[in-house]
Design a protein around this motif. Structure first.
Motif, PDB file in Angstrom:
ATOM      1  N   LEU A  42       0.844  -1.211   0.000  1.00 10.96           N
ATOM      2  CA  LEU A  42       0.000   0.000   0.000  1.00 10.96           C
ATOM      3  C   LEU A  42       0.874   1.253   0.000  1.00 10.96           C
ATOM      4  CD1 LEU A  42      -2.697  -1.252   2.539  1.00 10.96           C
ATOM      5  CD2 LEU A  42      -3.093  -0.689   0.129  1.00 10.96           C
ATOM      6  N   TYR A  49      -4.582   4.007   4.046  1.00 10.64           N
ATOM      7  CA  TYR A  49      -5.347   2.857   4.530  1.00 10.64           C
ATOM      8  C   TYR A  49      -5.577   2.970   6.026  1.00 10.64           C
ATOM      9  CZ  TYR A  49      -0.807   1.088   6.182  1.00 10.64           C
ATOM     10  OH  TYR A  49       0.403   0.951   6.809  1.00 10.64           O
ATOM     11  N   ILE A  93      -3.492  -5.118  -5.289  1.00  7.85           N
ATOM     12  CA  ILE A  93      -2.957  -3.746  -5.172  1.00  7.85           C
ATOM     13  C   ILE A  93      -2.066  -3.446  -6.384  1.00  7.85           C
ATOM     14  CG2 ILE A  93      -1.437  -2.241  -3.800  1.00  7.85           C
ATOM     15  CD1 ILE A  93      -2.385  -3.935  -1.304  1.00  7.85           C
ATOM     16  N   TYR A  97      -3.198  -0.492  -8.947  1.00 10.90           N
ATOM     17  CA  TYR A  97      -2.527   0.780  -8.672  1.00 10.90           C
ATOM     18  C   TYR A  97      -1.095   0.655  -9.178  1.00 10.90           C
ATOM     19  CZ  TYR A  97      -6.613   1.126  -5.705  1.00 10.90           C
ATOM     20  OH  TYR A  97      -7.910   1.128  -5.260  1.00 10.90           O
TER      21      TYR A  97
END
Ligand SMILES: N[C@@H](CCC(=O)N[C@@H](CS)C(=O)NCC(=O)O)C(=O)O
Length: 227
Positions: A42, A49, A93, A97
């Motif tokens: 992340l 988050y 993820i 992204y």
């Protein structure tokens, strides 16, 4: 028929990404619990988050079992999607992204291959060391078994070190494959096995030096050392 698991009810949709982590990790904040690799992904992707902390008891209760059938951490929730398994989470993820997978299809396939290699080929013998020590350490055959188990890790590490050679990362630029491999290798550090392989120890150190890893590590440390 509508699925009853892993698709969240609208009233529970997460507006921001929410992951779960140990309320208090058994490693005391060494970053070895698997929420660290999700936090790291992340951070690499630059995504904010939130973390829902769960106790060992809460992990086995229906509310958590609804998002993780095996009663473990970490989980990942985003809009109407709930995921478990760090491989699936990091891949999600990486695919949605930027920053963790190469653009070109064949390069991307190889990065994903390294994620699977980390989880399916390298992590199992490392976990066996943990099992032999913590769960089987009191058995009369524990010492003998530990020798075999550690040798299996060494065999894998020799192969991985040969493949990595003098390269910085496993296949070109840093990718989700490296993120997963470094995360898995870190779990071999407490046994001393990682430091027997300077090539791999240096590779792990390069991963740990990444600002995104440092942010992930600090975040889990804060949770696990709070009073
Ligand atoms: N294969 C799973 C493993 C998940 C796992 O083993 N999680 C550990 C923490 S790192 C856990 O929740 N252990 C507590 C338990 O199994 O009761 C993944 O990669 O997400």
């Amino acid at each position: 028929m509508a699925p009853t698991h892993f698709v969240l009810r609208p009233e529970t949709y997460a507006m921001t990404i929410v992951i779960t982590a140990f309320e208090r990790s058994p490693d005391g904040g060494k970053g070895l619990a698997r929420d660290t690799r999700v936090r790291w992904a992340l951070e690499e992707a630059g995504l904010p988050y939130e973390v829902r902390l769960v106790s060992f008891t809460a992990m086995k209760e229906p509310e958590h079992l609804c998002v993780h059938p095996f009663g473990q951490i970490p989980t990942f929730e985003e809009d109407n999607l709930a995921l478990f398994e760090t491989g699936a989470i990091v891949l999600h993820i990486a695919q949605h992204y930027g920053g963790l997978l190469p653009e070109e299809d064949t390069d991307q396939a190889r990065a994903i291959m390294w994620m699977f290699a980390a989880l399916n080929t390298v992590e199992p013998p490392i976990l066996d060391v943990f099992v032999a020590k913590v769960l089987e350490g009191d058995k009369p055959w524990a010492e003998e078994r530990m020798v075999l188990v550690k040798d299996r890790v060494r065999a894998r590490f020799r192969q991985l070190a040969a493949c990595l050679g003098d390269d910085e990362w496993l296949d070109g630029d840093f990718s989700a494959g490296d993120l997963m491999m470094v995360s898995v290798l870190l779990r071999a550090r407490p046994s001393g096995l990682l430091d027997e392989f300077p090539t791999l120890a240096a590779y792990v150190a390069r991963g740990e030096a990444r600002p995104a890893y440092q942010r992930a590590f600090e975040a889990q440390l804060k949770v696990n050392t709070r009073v």
